[in-house]
Design a protein around this motif. Structure first.
Motif, PDB file in Angstrom:
ATOM      1  N   ARG A 705      19.455  -7.553 -40.417  1.00  0.00           N
ATOM      2  CA  ARG A 705      19.181  -6.702 -39.257  1.00  0.00           C
ATOM      3  C   ARG A 705      20.436  -6.463 -38.405  1.00  0.00           C
ATOM      4  O   ARG A 705      20.391  -6.496 -37.165  1.00  0.00           O
ATOM      5  N   VAL A 706      21.535  -6.215 -39.072  1.00  0.00           N
ATOM      6  CA  VAL A 706      22.799  -5.939 -38.395  1.00  0.00           C
ATOM      7  C   VAL A 706      22.894  -4.437 -38.109  1.00  0.00           C
ATOM      8  O   VAL A 706      22.683  -3.627 -39.021  1.00  0.00           O
ATOM      9  N   PRO A 707      23.218  -4.015 -36.886  1.00  0.00           N
ATOM     10  CA  PRO A 707      23.456  -2.592 -36.622  1.00  0.00           C
ATOM     11  C   PRO A 707      24.611  -2.085 -37.483  1.00  0.00           C
ATOM     12  O   PRO A 707      25.639  -2.759 -37.618  1.00  0.00           O
ATOM     13  N   MET A 708      24.452  -0.885 -38.038  1.00  0.00           N
ATOM     14  CA  MET A 708      25.452  -0.341 -38.947  1.00  0.00           C
ATOM     15  C   MET A 708      25.892   1.047 -38.519  1.00  0.00           C
ATOM     16  O   MET A 708      25.070   1.871 -38.092  1.00  0.00           O
ATOM     17  N   ALA A 709      27.200   1.285 -38.673  1.00  0.00           N
ATOM     18  CA  ALA A 709      27.764   2.625 -38.523  1.00  0.00           C
ATOM     19  C   ALA A 709      28.647   2.877 -39.733  1.00  0.00           C
ATOM     20  O   ALA A 709      29.236   1.941 -40.291  1.00  0.00           O
ATOM     21  N   PHE A 710      28.769   4.121 -40.138  1.00  0.00           N
ATOM     22  CA  PHE A 710      29.456   4.455 -41.385  1.00  0.00           C
ATOM     23  C   PHE A 710      30.652   5.351 -41.085  1.00  0.00           C
ATOM     24  O   PHE A 710      30.493   6.478 -40.614  1.00  0.00           O
ATOM     25  N   GLU A 730      23.417  10.816 -46.994  1.00  0.00           N
ATOM     26  CA  GLU A 730      23.564  11.442 -45.679  1.00  0.00           C
ATOM     27  C   GLU A 730      22.225  11.529 -44.947  1.00  0.00           C
ATOM     28  O   GLU A 730      22.166  11.394 -43.727  1.00  0.00           O
ATOM     29  N   ALA A 731      21.159  11.709 -45.700  1.00  0.00           N
ATOM     30  CA  ALA A 731      19.842  11.820 -45.068  1.00  0.00           C
ATOM     31  C   ALA A 731      19.225  10.454 -44.775  1.00  0.00           C
ATOM     32  O   ALA A 731      18.452  10.304 -43.820  1.00  0.00           O
ATOM     33  N   GLN A 732      19.555   9.445 -45.561  1.00  0.00           N
ATOM     34  CA  GLN A 732      18.869   8.164 -45.455  1.00  0.00           C
ATOM     35  C   GLN A 732      19.675   7.067 -44.779  1.00  0.00           C
ATOM     36  O   GLN A 732      19.127   6.005 -44.470  1.00  0.00           O
ATOM     37  N   ALA A 733      20.970   7.261 -44.545  1.00  0.00           N
ATOM     38  CA  ALA A 733      21.817   6.207 -43.988  1.00  0.00           C
ATOM     39  C   ALA A 733      21.204   5.617 -42.719  1.00  0.00           C
ATOM     40  O   ALA A 733      20.799   6.353 -41.814  1.00  0.00           O
ATOM     41  N   PRO A 734      21.157   4.274 -42.607  1.00  0.00           N
ATOM     42  CA  PRO A 734      20.526   3.616 -41.453  1.00  0.00           C
ATOM     43  C   PRO A 734      21.460   3.473 -40.253  1.00  0.00           C
ATOM     44  O   PRO A 734      21.400   2.479 -39.527  1.00  0.00           O
ATOM     45  N   GLY A 735      22.319   4.467 -40.068  1.00  0.00           N
ATOM     46  CA  GLY A 735      23.260   4.453 -38.968  1.00  0.00           C
ATOM     47  C   GLY A 735      24.026   5.757 -38.936  1.00  0.00           C
ATOM     48  O   GLY A 735      23.957   6.556 -39.882  1.00  0.00           O
ATOM     49  N   ALA A 758      21.046  -0.539 -27.623  1.00  0.00           N
ATOM     50  CA  ALA A 758      21.904   0.633 -27.424  1.00  0.00           C
ATOM     51  C   ALA A 758      21.187   1.885 -27.927  1.00  0.00           C
ATOM     52  O   ALA A 758      20.440   1.852 -28.906  1.00  0.00           O
ATOM     53  N   ASP A 759      21.416   2.987 -27.240  1.00  0.00           N
ATOM     54  CA  ASP A 759      20.703   4.224 -27.564  1.00  0.00           C
ATOM     55  C   ASP A 759      20.900   4.629 -29.019  1.00  0.00           C
ATOM     56  O   ASP A 759      19.935   5.060 -29.686  1.00  0.00           O
ATOM     57  N   TRP A 760      22.133   4.540 -29.517  1.00  0.00           N
ATOM     58  CA  TRP A 760      22.356   5.006 -30.889  1.00  0.00           C
ATOM     59  C   TRP A 760      21.676   4.091 -31.908  1.00  0.00           C
ATOM     60  O   TRP A 760      21.271   4.557 -32.983  1.00  0.00           O
ATOM     61  N   VAL A 761      21.528   2.811 -31.578  1.00  0.00           N
ATOM     62  CA  VAL A 761      20.820   1.885 -32.471  1.00  0.00           C
ATOM     63  C   VAL A 761      19.336   2.236 -32.490  1.00  0.00           C
ATOM     64  O   VAL A 761      18.707   2.326 -33.564  1.00  0.00           O
ATOM     65  N   ARG A 762      18.771   2.421 -31.316  1.00  0.00           N
ATOM     66  CA  ARG A 762      17.353   2.788 -31.251  1.00  0.00           C
ATOM     67  C   ARG A 762      17.107   4.139 -31.908  1.00  0.00           C
ATOM     68  O   ARG A 762      16.024   4.388 -32.468  1.00  0.00           O
ATOM     69  N   GLY A 763      18.103   5.014 -31.850  1.00  0.00           N
ATOM     70  CA  GLY A 763      17.933   6.351 -32.409  1.00  0.00           C
ATOM     71  C   GLY A 763      17.799   6.384 -33.919  1.00  0.00           C
ATOM     72  O   GLY A 763      17.344   7.393 -34.484  1.00  0.00           O
ATOM     73  N   VAL A 764      18.174   5.300 -34.594  1.00  0.00           N
ATOM     74  CA  VAL A 764      18.060   5.270 -36.053  1.00  0.00           C
ATOM     75  C   VAL A 764      17.021   4.248 -36.511  1.00  0.00           C
ATOM     76  O   VAL A 764      16.978   3.882 -37.691  1.00  0.00           O
ATOM     77  N   ASP A 765      16.153   3.783 -35.590  1.00  0.00           N
ATOM     78  CA  ASP A 765      15.162   2.758 -35.936  1.00  0.00           C
ATOM     79  C   ASP A 765      14.301   3.166 -37.124  1.00  0.00           C
ATOM     80  O   ASP A 765      14.055   2.369 -38.047  1.00  0.00           O
ATOM     81  N   GLU A 766      13.814   4.391 -37.121  1.00  0.00           N
ATOM     82  CA  GLU A 766      12.909   4.807 -38.194  1.00  0.00           C
ATOM     83  C   GLU A 766      13.626   4.819 -39.539  1.00  0.00           C
ATOM     84  O   GLU A 766      13.093   4.339 -40.549  1.00  0.00           O
ATOM     85  N   TYR A 768      16.221   3.060 -40.307  1.00  0.00           N
ATOM     86  CA  TYR A 768      16.520   1.656 -40.647  1.00  0.00           C
ATOM     87  C   TYR A 768      15.310   1.001 -41.312  1.00  0.00           C
ATOM     88  O   TYR A 768      15.434   0.308 -42.343  1.00  0.00           O
ATOM     89  N   GLU A 769      14.140   1.215 -40.755  1.00  0.00           N
ATOM     90  CA  GLU A 769      12.926   0.624 -41.321  1.00  0.00           C
ATOM     91  C   GLU A 769      12.630   1.195 -42.709  1.00  0.00           C
ATOM     92  O   GLU A 769      12.234   0.467 -43.629  1.00  0.00           O
ATOM     93  N   ASN A 770      12.814   2.484 -42.861  1.00  0.00           N
ATOM     94  CA  ASN A 770      12.603   3.102 -44.173  1.00  0.00           C
ATOM     95  C   ASN A 770      13.602   2.552 -45.197  1.00  0.00           C
ATOM     96  O   ASN A 770      13.267   2.336 -46.369  1.00  0.00           O
ATOM     97  N   TRP A 771      14.808   2.364 -44.740  1.00  0.00           N
ATOM     98  CA  TRP A 771      15.859   1.793 -45.600  1.00  0.00           C
ATOM     99  C   TRP A 771      15.440   0.404 -46.099  1.00  0.00           C
ATOM    100  O   TRP A 771      15.547   0.102 -47.283  1.00  0.00           O
TER     101      TRP A 771
END
Length: 798
Positions: A705-710, A730-735, A758-766, A768-771
């Protein structure tokens, strides 16, 4: 040194002209049996070096052994006879036949110490002749020097490489020396064994026994008196040789003169200094050259050349200090914890031509003299018994000995003899029944899924012999397991004998799976990028190699349905696939409660990495590039650390295939290179933010459960021209997908302020869960147990 003696250019020309002889000798070697009891010894200096110590040990322990010493002249023949060995001329028919029939061949300089045409197919033990300070063999351009067009130079290099691979054992005195020999000769790690240098056994005895050192001094004084008597018509002049003895031992320069030969003014200064110190200087030219020191001799200056004593190493206990430039004599002498004066007037030129494995200032603990006046001043500081500087010089010698003498206690000849005899051991004598063999990333790391499975197997089957493939003695293996260096005889035997092999990459070396064996291919990550047959423009040769490799595996381990499908397509694998999750992620899963990491697990990981509490950690983990030959650092970790400031540590982890290209952020206080840290789970658990490009760590990080950016500024070219992706990244990346360093810094700043909220972390929650649901559905902390259960059910373990 004069221009006499051996030179690389001339020797290389002789090699090229002798190619027809090499070819015919190779053919003949296929039909001539070797005699196990026949040993052939040779050395570039004659009857001496570690070869003499080993031959004496063989004679002492096995009187039935037939010992032949290959000699260059009558003088060497007489010395061999005194030792009780049978002398045979090295060159010519007799030397060729003795070498061709020998069960074991011992050399100290090169294959030419024996009859080089008779070595094919022999069990060759290369003792070398000292710890490598200067670059050797293929590490130095001087070695393969020859005139002519490029094809000639390429052929010569191939000959050097082929010759190096004929050697069964290279003997090293330390891990440091072993790593340099592996590099110089381009051989697998297991060809080089850290057994100690037999030529230093005498020094080890002198180190612990003052009487032995006193005997060495008496022998040196006797040699000097003999020389004095000869030079003075029977000893008419005073033969008093009292005072401290200082050895001057410059190295060989491939026929070039010693740049430190003193002129008249320097000679006068040397004589005055020796008089003040009550010392005598003994000049020792390198055995492969003759020093032009005739004008310097007399009074307190003596010469002890190879004409009087072939091997100086056993006599080093006679000397109170050594002056040298790059000679390995310094390493030998360091065993005695006595002062060494490093004197190298041509340091820059020598480093640029022959080359050194490390700056001489590192070897010398920071002190290198550049002129005779500096060398004499340093000698005056360290030679007197109670001088303050002497303590520092002695400490520097001890530090040098700790680096280069793994066996300061001696006994190297016995260890080498045992290793040489063990060359004929069978696989069954080397490896017991029921063994398990583990290898991760070609032996470069002890980690990943094989390590997690080792832990489970060790708990449930504590009696099973466990072996780990490693590329260096510095690598630690799990408790109860045995490390095996890649390419060693034991390593090959373990691969052939083990009942179960657990690997995470290709097996290589033409491995053939036996009927008694199970090979579990765990692989090393879910594939984002295409691999093997899925890569673009795969050649026919590569396709054949891929299919041949996959047939070596009994079963594969898969992290998820996507991986299972990819293994079927990319490796044309038709065997069983265990879709059980990744054992290497069990610890990550156990470190998470709900969707957050357990603080105690994070603190432990940071302690393992040496990261202080209270700082944020950005992990940068790029993957490798197919065409790359350098570290991948598109983010510029040094600049990133500067921009983030004192509250952050940048922990950079490069791919195992880039380990040889250097380290990240050298000497930057806030950049930590964790590429070689044995457990990547520590790196992931310590991270406040993971920044990667296309590394499979993105899947493991999801378990933790580490926040990720690419950071993917080359996304289009990587996707379209390098590897391509196995799904819509590009469509599925969890960050977020970022292309500028300032964007990465912005993400880090938000983490710093808001943490996981952080807003950007919360913005990719869905996403991330799908991932997690797609790629880590089985990673619940029990994967290793499920895999071992499956191996037991299939009879691979019991």
């Amino acid at each position: 040194m004069s221009s006499g003696g051996f030179g690389f250019a001339r020797g290389n020309l002789e090699k090229m002209l002798a190619i027809p002889k090499y070819a015919s000798s190779l053919l003949l070697s296929w039909f001539i049996p070797r005699i196990a009891s026949l040993w052939v010894f040779g050395s570039g200096i004659g009857v001496g070096e570690g070869a003499l110590a080993l031959a004496r040990e063989l004679r002492r322990t096995d009187p039935t052994a037939r010992i032949v010493w290959l000699v260059a002249d009558d003088t060497e023949a007489a010395l061999a006879e005194v030792e009780g060995f049978h002398p045979v001329p090295r060159r010519g028919r007799r030397g060729f036949w003795a070498t061709l029939r020998a069960g074991r061949i011992v050399v100290t300089h090169g294959l030419g110490d024996a009859n080089r045409f008779g070595v094919f197919g022999g069990r060759i033990i290369q003792l070398w002749h000292g710890a490598p300070l200067k670059r050797l063999h293929l590490d130095s351009p001087v070695t393969t020097r020859i005139g002519g067009p490029a094809p000639v130079r390429i052929l010569l290099r191939r000959m050097y490489e082929a010759g190096a691979k004929q050697v069964a054992i290279y003997v090293a005195g330390s891990i440091e020396s072993a790593e340099r020999l592996r590099s110089a000769f381009r051989v697998d790690p297991g060809r080089v064994q850290v057994l100690g240098d037999p030529r230093d056994d005498a020094l080890a005895e002198q180190r612990r026994n003052p009487a032995a050192a006193a005997d060495a001094r008496a022998r040196v004084l006797a040699l000097l008196r003999d020389a004095h008597a000869e030079n003075n018509a029977g000893g008419a002049a005073d033969a008093d040789l009292s005072g401290r003895l200082v050895l001057y031992a410059p190295t060989w320069r491939d026929g070039e003169p010693d740049p430190a030969i003193p002129d008249e003014s320097e000679l006068a200064a040397i004589r005055q200094a020796l008089e003040r110190l009550g010392a005598r200087l003994v000049i020792r030219s390198h055995p492969l050259g003759a020093g032009a020191y005739a004008d310097a001799l007399g009074g307190r200056i003596h010469e002890l050349g190879a004409d009087r004593v072939r091997d100086i190493t056993p006599l080093l206990g006679a000397f109170d200090a050594v002056i040298t430039d790059y000679s390995s004599i310094a390493i030998d002498f360091s065993l005695l914890s006595r002062p060494i004066v490093w004197f190298a007037p041509d340091l820059e030129a020598y480093a640029a031509t022959r080359g050194l494995y490390e700056p001489l200032e590192v070897t010398s603990s920071g002190r290198v003299e550049r002129s005779w006046s500096e060398a004499l001043e340093r000698l005056a500081e360290v030679l007197p018994e109670n001088a303050p500087a002497r303590r520092g010089a002695v400490a520097a010698s001890r530090a040098l000995a700790e680096r280069f003498h793994a066996h300061p206690e001696g006994g190297a000849a016995a260890r080498v003899l045992a290793a040489a005899l063990r060359l004929s051991a069978s696989d069954a004598e080397r490896i017991p029944d029921g063994a398990v063999f583990f290898e991760s990333f070609y032996g470069r790391q002890v980690t990943c899924n094989p390590l997690a499975l080792d832990r489970e197997i060790a708990i449930r089957f504590p009696e099973a012999p466990r072996y780990w493939s490693v590329t260096s003695e510095r690598q630690a293996v799990p408790a109860g397991a045995t490390p095996l260096l890649v390419g060693s005889a034991d390593w090959f035997a373990a691969r052939r004998r083990s009942r179960l092999l657990v690997v995470n990459d290709w097996l290589r070396f033409r491995f053939r799976r036996g009927r008694h064996q199970t090979v579990l291919q765990t692989w090393h990550g879910t594939m984002l990028k295409h691999l093997a047959l899925g890569r673009p423009n795969v050649s026919l040769r590569t396709r054949i190699a891929i299919r041949r490799e996959s047939r070596r595996w009994s079963m594969m381990l898969s992290q998820n349905p996507h991986s299972t499908e990819q293994f079927r397509e990319s490796y044309a694998f038709r065997g069983e696939i265990l879709e059980s999750g990744y054992p290497r992620d069990d610890r990550l899963a156990a470190s998470v409660a709900g969707v957050a990491r357990i603080p105690m697990a994070v603190d432990r990981a940071r302690r393992e990495l040496g990261i202080d509490a209270g700082v944020r950690v950005l992990v940068y983990a790029p993957t490798w590039r197919d065409s790359g030959s350098a570290l991948v650092d598109e983010l510029d970790v040094r600049a990133l650390a500067d921009d983030l400031g004192a509250g952050w540590i940048v922990a950079a982890r490069g791919h195992t295939r880039t380990h040889g290209f250097g380290r990240y952020g050298v000497e930057h206080p806030r950049v930590l290179d964790v590429s070689r840290h044995p457990d990547v789970n520590d790196v992931l658990l310590a991270a406040d933010l993971l920044v990667t490009d296309y590394s499979s760590l993105m899947f493991d990080a999801a378990v933790a459960r580490v926040p990720m950016a690419f950071f993917v500024p080359d996304l289009a070219s990587y996707r379209d021209r390098e590897r391509g992706f196995t799904f819509d990244f590009e469509a599925q990346a969890p960050g977020p997908l970022l292309t500028r360093r300032d964007e990465v810094i912005d993400c880090a700043r938000e983490i710093e302020a808001e943490g996981p909220d952080a807003d950007w972390v919360r913005g990719v929650d869905e996403r991330y869960e799908n991932w997690c649901a797609t790629f880590v559905p089985h990673d619940d902390g029990e994967a290793a147990a499920r895999v071992v259960d499956a191996l037991v059910q299939r009879g691979a373990l019991d």
